[in-house]
Write an enzyme that holds these catalytic residues in place. Sequence first.
Site, short mmCIF file in Angstrom:
data_model
loop_
_atom_site.label_atom_id
_atom_site.label_comp_id
_atom_site.label_asym_id
_atom_site.label_seq_id
_atom_site.Cartn_x
_atom_site.Cartn_y
_atom_site.Cartn_z
N ASN A 98 -14.02 16.53 36.85
CA ASN A 98 -12.85 15.66 37.04
C ASN A 98 -13.23 14.30 37.60
O ASN A 98 -12.79 13.26 37.10
CB ASN A 98 -11.84 16.35 37.96
CG ASN A 98 -11.28 17.63 37.36
OD1 ASN A 98 -11.60 17.98 36.22
ND2 ASN A 98 -10.46 18.33 38.12
N THR A 143 12.05 -23.37 14.72
CA THR A 143 12.83 -22.39 15.48
C THR A 143 13.67 -21.65 14.45
O THR A 143 14.16 -22.27 13.49
CB THR A 143 13.75 -23.05 16.53
OG1 THR A 143 14.68 -23.91 15.89
CG2 THR A 143 12.94 -23.85 17.55
N HIS A 144 13.80 -20.34 14.63
CA HIS A 144 14.47 -19.49 13.63
C HIS A 144 13.81 -19.63 12.25
O HIS A 144 14.43 -19.42 11.22
CB HIS A 144 15.97 -19.83 13.52
CG HIS A 144 16.67 -19.83 14.83
ND1 HIS A 144 17.13 -18.68 15.43
CD2 HIS A 144 16.97 -20.85 15.68
CE1 HIS A 144 17.70 -18.98 16.59
NE2 HIS A 144 17.60 -20.30 16.76
N SER A 265 -5.58 -11.74 -6.28
CA SER A 265 -4.99 -10.50 -6.78
C SER A 265 -5.84 -9.94 -7.91
O SER A 265 -6.54 -10.68 -8.60
CB SER A 265 -3.57 -10.81 -7.28
OG SER A 265 -3.11 -9.81 -8.17
N ASN A 273 -4.06 -14.75 -1.03
CA ASN A 273 -3.44 -13.83 -0.07
C ASN A 273 -4.14 -13.92 1.29
O ASN A 273 -5.36 -13.83 1.37
CB ASN A 273 -3.50 -12.40 -0.59
CG ASN A 273 -2.80 -12.25 -1.93
OD1 ASN A 273 -1.80 -12.91 -2.19
ND2 ASN A 273 -3.33 -11.39 -2.78
N TYR A 305 -5.38 17.07 38.08
CA TYR A 305 -6.00 17.03 36.76
C TYR A 305 -5.34 18.04 35.83
O TYR A 305 -5.05 19.18 36.20
CB TYR A 305 -7.50 17.32 36.84
CG TYR A 305 -8.19 17.09 35.51
CD1 TYR A 305 -8.63 15.82 35.17
CD2 TYR A 305 -8.31 18.12 34.58
CE1 TYR A 305 -9.22 15.57 33.93
CE2 TYR A 305 -8.91 17.89 33.34
CZ TYR A 305 -9.35 16.61 33.02
OH TYR A 305 -9.90 16.37 31.80
#
Length: 445
Positions: A98, A143-144, A265, A273, A305
């Site tokens: 332990n 933003t957003h 691809s 990608n 333990y």
Amino acid sequence: MLYRKWGTDKDFVASYTSSNESDREIIEEVKTVMKAHVIELYLSGYIKKDTAKKILQAINSFREYTGNYEDIHEAMEDYIIKLVGEEGGWVGLGRSRNDHVSTALRLKMRDYLVNVFEVLYSLRISILERAEKTTEVIIPVYTHFQPAQPTSLAHYLLYVDEELDSVWDQLFTSLRLVNRSPLGSGAIVGTNVKLNRKREAEMLGFEGLVYNTISATASRLDLISTISSLTLLMLIFSRIAEDLILLSSSFVGIIKLPDSHVSTSSLMPQKRNAVTMEILRTKAGECFGHLSSLVTIYKALPSGYNLDLQELNRHYWECVKHVIPSIYVIKDVLEKMEVTGRFDDKSITATDVAEDLALTGIPYRKAYMEVANKIRAGTFKSEISFKSSIEKKAVIGSPNPELIKTEIELKKENIELKWKNFREYKSQFIDKISELKVIEDDILQ
């Protein structure tokens, strides 16, 4: 099996409860902890120098192991006894798996954190160096995920460094918490053997002790906290990856990723990608999953333990193995990505126009609505360039090139101070560990 009292080593329980697979991650640390224990037994007068020598030689020769062992600790003790003979059994005095596994885990995590700090420092220096060169490289900020206002690449990079700085501090706290010794705590209440726990801690380079023996043997809070901090680091990287995936897409096209970070691809030859960024997002997700597993397993355990604790171990290492490669990937992409300069939507200077009107004496909300109405009617025109927009910014932390230069200098001073503190702290436990080697060599000679 050395410890098993009930059943036989052929029972399915033996393999079902074994931690051998995850224990292979900590073989060297378990050997180091066992050496410290043997040396402490010798220094405290419980075993003779010749016995200590034989056992240390056996520990040094221990490599990979096979067989029906419950864990590496049982395998190593059995190996020592078989090699040394009956004298090898002294390693069991005042020792429990332990306190030994708890110590080995902390040594492993400490070494890993050292490596993280070293590559994280390199990343932060790289970020600051590129920020210096890009104070006037214009990009739109969102933003957003709608275009908001003009900023500079330097401003974005300094945002990244600020995030990393917060995690740096958390990781350094984690390092100091992990760098405490549980050794000598026995199974849960210590031992009747008068081991010098402070001396054991010194030999292993620990800053101090986990004092309470229940905590020393059965707590994993410091390790889980470390994984939490590392997961936060991966969280930062995941957001950066998402930014770069979106900004480099042909829909936006503001950033061009290095060729080494994209792939085409199998069917569509025009594709670029952002494969490294996509994989980085998944690695972050894996760390979140491992952290969730850690806290879910740990939350319902009674104090003391429990074998459940050994099931935590693989989740530590499955997470940490993703972090350093991810730092290298982020460093490389931030160093090599290019800004295309293809953005020309002047509407993102609308806030500048409204603020300039307000600064002539018109209440800001009235100026705001005046600009908003022109945008809605399609009659808005701005004479403010993107360059002029960022130069107008007047507050600390904004993309104003002159203010950015000051910020970069402050951040350079900050990281160099923290790097100095880290190196000094690291040298303390490196020096202490070298003392363990000196004692070992003296015994072996």
